[in-house]
Design an enzyme around this catalytic site. Structure first.
Site, PDB file in Angstrom:
ATOM      1  N   CYS A   1       0.312  -1.101  -0.231  1.00  0.00           N
ATOM      2  CA  CYS A   1       0.395   0.408   0.013  1.00  0.00           C
ATOM      3  C   CYS A   1       0.922   0.809   0.033  1.00  0.00           C
ATOM      4  O   CYS A   1       2.541   0.980  -0.718  1.00  0.00           O
ATOM      5  CB  CYS A   1      -1.176  -0.084   0.826  1.00  0.00           C
ATOM      6  SG  CYS A   1      -0.024   0.019   2.806  1.00  0.00           S
ATOM      7  N   LYS A   2       0.523   2.086   0.761  1.00  0.00           N
ATOM      8  CA  LYS A   2       1.252   3.914   0.378  1.00  0.00           C
ATOM      9  C   LYS A   2       2.575   3.144   1.254  1.00  0.00           C
ATOM     10  O   LYS A   2       3.750   3.600   0.795  1.00  0.00           O
ATOM     11  CB  LYS A   2       0.408   4.477   1.386  1.00  0.00           C
ATOM     12  CG  LYS A   2       1.501   6.670   0.803  1.00  0.00           C
ATOM     13  CD  LYS A   2       0.137   7.170   1.660  1.00  0.00           C
ATOM     14  CE  LYS A   2       0.828   8.385   1.474  1.00  0.00           C
ATOM     15  NZ  LYS A   2       0.496   9.597   2.223  1.00  0.00           N
TER      16      LYS A   2
END
Length: 771
Positions: free
Chosen positions: A693-694
């Protein structure tokens, strides 16, 4: 900059102090506990991590042991062996360190027990591979500068092109050298880059929060089975930010501004350099032998004349054979097409060149002073120039044969007046015209070939540098690729080590290659669109990477570290193995067969920003990406089935692919079944799983813990009534909470109750674990 940890030392120490509380019960008590999912917390650290090691002790209790012998002893003994033996091999210590382990006991459908060991580890590849990549890029750009400098004098326009290439390469080389110097200052144990440092300039090439997440499942009657996922922050250039989008958008915009020129590959450039080297050697030799022939002709010695003529013929034929390369014709045609279509261009040295279409091609800067063509140039022009060398040589040979067929004049009758008589020209006088013609033809052919090959080298240098984008775009692409490469290499090494005793898997590696499946939880709204665009290009660039297995010099961990060689677009990761292990490999791998990489990327946004994208924005990039990856994944599976139809796991492949196709075709918001189906296919074909994810901290933690519990449910008969409790246990007390602590200095996932309303329910953390 002093040597330091990427994650602040205070936070790391605080985390250690809180979690290393020691064991309040023995392993025997843990295994005999009546709790449905007790959790045991411990760390194993090597000398590099410099953290205190807590040893697992199995206490002996003869009075109580007999009553529980059948259930506890096999699990206890296996756990002790696994921790102290299997994970301490030199190969594993070369790839993983700083392990954080959690051990759980879960009940199965038949009321038996599973021992589940969860392990999260850092890897030195986070730092070593980016440093090696920087060194490779520095060497490549330095070599390219030297190549174009060696082309010698060029006309103003092409000298300007050369200046563009040199300026571009020097800027990148200087930047990369500075970055490498900063990374060299970090200590050997500083391999972890926390999420809070993802925007640091000198850490652009280092992956964010890279860990291996491994789970070992053991039952009373079964050996341990390992499952692995590599977790890391989505490969993206946070330092340059995403104001103008990510790599996919930036590269598309740059390509639309391209000049439509013909560019050549690295292999063609190498051929051009070899041809130039051959020309530089052969042309002077031909000219020298021609002069020698004229000199010998004064001696009126037929034998020596024949020998000189043979030498000249052989060298000229070699010269003509060297020029019989299709690349020369293609280069000359490309020069003509570019001259006829080019407009004005300002070079980095300030020179403005105008190559408009109405400019007479005879003034082409590349060919200035070399040859004259009309605007109707065609491919036969080079054929005529090349053939003229053979024609002039044949004419010279015929003159030589005619001279050798005459009776030489007696020595005493010779006089200068007789030799100068029009009726009896000397041998030299008869040889001079064909020799001059031969030299002129050789000179013209060499000049055209030299112009063509110089053009090929310059165009390849342009294609590899300036044409790829600005220095910022190129640096961004290299940085994103570096992050993806480090993660993929870590996964490959773990997959290889786990399959060394599986002959079909080893055959799969050298015959088909390895599947590398990336899972993205990024949304298609706001900055995360740029991150996904970065990640898409970085993952695709891995298709130019191959792995090769080598024999290590020693069994020391430092000699088992992977190496990197090659050039951008054709990089090779060398994986050393101990001699005994290497000798047991199939012949193809021992002989250096390259292992191809087949990367795919599936992405489904799950957070509140994805909800906005589905209502207000655009989720088509996600759909396009998943469809393309689905096609590539099916292609790999079909190739694998054709080569190894009896490979374990392929029996279920049609159903898995059908499920994936159905998920891809379903128009459903946040359709996480796409990710589940893709992961199932990946595991069925022995692929490498990576999740991002980020920053690989919160959403990634929800994903990998869900995947672990689904594996327990599907493959190890985890009781369905205990599924949710097992999931909550891994999220609240498991390794991923340690990951949050390492990154943020607190033990809370960064979610709010309002944000979680937008998440699929299976991705919700338990109460008390977020805030």
């Amino acid at each position: 900059m002093a040597a330091e940890r990427f994650c602040p030392q205070g936070e790391r120490s605080s985390s250690t102090g809180k979690r290393l509380r020691g064991f309040t019960s023995s392993v025997r008590d843990f295994l005999r506990s009546k709790e449905p999912h007790p959790c045991l917390d411990f760390r194993t650290m090597n000398a590099v991590s410099k953290e205190k090691t807590t040893h697992l002790q199995v206490e002996e209790d003869e009075e109580d042991e007999a009553a529980h012998e059948d259930q506890s002893l096999p699990l206890r003994d296996y756990l002790h062996t696994s921790v102290h033996d299997k994970e301490n091999s030199p190969m594993m210590r070369a790839v993983l360190y700083g392990q954080v382990c959690k051990v759980y006991r879960f009940q199965t459908d038949d009321h038996r027990w599973l021992l589940v060991r969860e392990q999260m580890s850092e890897t030195p590849l986070s730092l070593t591979l980016p440093k090696q990549l920087l060194s490779v890029l520095i060497h490549e750009h330095t070599g390219r500068v030297q190549e174009v400098k060696e082309l010698g004098d060029l006309s103003p326009h092409w000298d300007g092109v050369r200046h563009d290439v040199i300026s571009h390469c020097n800027l990148l080389t200087g930047c990369y050298q500075e970055m490498l110097d900063e990374l060299d200052k970090l200590s050997a144990s500083s391999c972890f880059k926390s999420s809070r440092r993802k925007s640091d300039k000198h850490l652009q090439f280092v992956p964010t929060n890279l860990h291996s997440q491994r789970m070992e499942v053991t039952g009373p009657d079964s050996p341990g089975v390992w499952y692995e996922v590599i977790t890391f922050g989505a490969p993206a250039d946070h330092h340059q930010s995403f104001k103008h989008g990510g790599l996919k958008r930036l590269l598309n915009k740059h390509r639309k501004q391209g000049d439509g020129c013909v560019y050549f590959s690295r292999e063609e450039s190498s051929r051009a350099k070899r041809l130039l080297a051959g020309l530089a050697q052969l042309q002077p030799q031909v000219f020298g032998l021609a002069e020698e022939l004229l000199s010998i002709s004064l001696e009126l010695d037929a034998t020596r004349l024949q020998d000189a003529l043979i030498s000249l013929t052989q060298k000229t034929e070699l010269f003509a054979h060297t020029l019989k390369d299709e690349l020369i014709r293609n280069g000359l045609l490309a020069i003509h097409k570019q001259d006829m279509s080019s407009g004005s261009h300002a070079h980095s040295n300030g020179l403005l060149c105008d190559l408009s279409a109405n400019q007479d091609v005879q003034s082409s800067p590349m060919l200035e002073g070399v040859c004259q063509w009309d605007s109707e140039y065609n491919e036969e022009e080079w054929d005529r120039a090349w053939a003229s060398v053979a024609v002039s040589l044949n004419y010279l040979i015929s003159i030589g044969d005619r001279l050798q067929g005459r009776e030489p004049c007696p020595q005493e009758e010779w006089s200068p007046e007789a030799s100068q008589s029009p009726a009896a020209p000397s041998w030299q006088e008869q040889l001079v015209p064909p020799v001059v013609t031969l030299r002129d033809c050789v000179r013209e052919a060499a000049a055209k070939a030299r112009a063509s090959m110089s053009f090929v080298i310059l165009q390849e240098a342009m294609a590899a540098t300036v044409v790829q984008g600005t220095e910022q775009i190129i640096k961004r692409r290299h940085a994103v690729f570096s992050q993806a490469l480090s993660a993929a290499a870590c996964g490959f090494l773990l997959k290889l080590y786990g399959g060394l005793e599986d002959p079909l898997f080893l055959q799969q590696l050298h015959s088909v290659g390895i599947l590398v499946q990336f899972e993205s939880l990024l949304s298609t709204y706001g900055e995360e669109v740029g991150m996904l665009e970065d990640m898409e290009v970085g993952v695709a660039d891995l298709s130019g990477v191959t792995f090769v297995v080598t024999e290590a010099r020693t069994d020391r961990p430092e000699d088992l570290q992977p190496g990197l060689r090659g050039a951008w677009g054709s990089l090779v990761v060398e994986v050393p193995l101990p001699s005994e292990t290497f000798e047991a490999l199939p012949r193809e791998l021992k002989e250096g067969r390259l292992i191809r990489v087949h990367p795919v990327l599936f992405s489904i946004g799950i957070n509140q920003h994805q909800s906005l994208a589905e209502r207000l924005g655009d989720r088509s990039p996600q759909q396009r990406l998943n469809q393309q990856s689905g096609e590539r994944l099916r292609g790999y599976c079909h190739a694998l089935t054709d080569h190894l139809p009896h490979l374990a796991g392929l029996q279920s492949l049609p159903d898995l692919l059908s499920s994936l196709d159905h998920s891809l075709g379903t128009r459903k918001r946040k359709n996480v079944k796409v990710l589940w189906s893709a992961a199932g296919v990946c595991r069925a074909v022995n692929g490498i799983r990576l999740t991002s994810c980020k920053s690989a901290k919160d959403r990634t933690s929800m994903s990998v813990t869900l995947e672990q519990c689904m594996l327990l449910l599907d493959r190890h008969a985890l009781s369905r009534e205990h599924f949710s409790r097992a999931l909550d246990a891994m999220r609240s007390d498991g390794c991923r909470m340690e990951n949050v602590q390492k990154n943020m200095g607190c033990r809370k996932f960064s979610f709010s109750s309002v944000q979680l309303l937008a998440f699929p329910k299976l991705y919700w953390p338990p109460e008390g674990s977020f805030g």
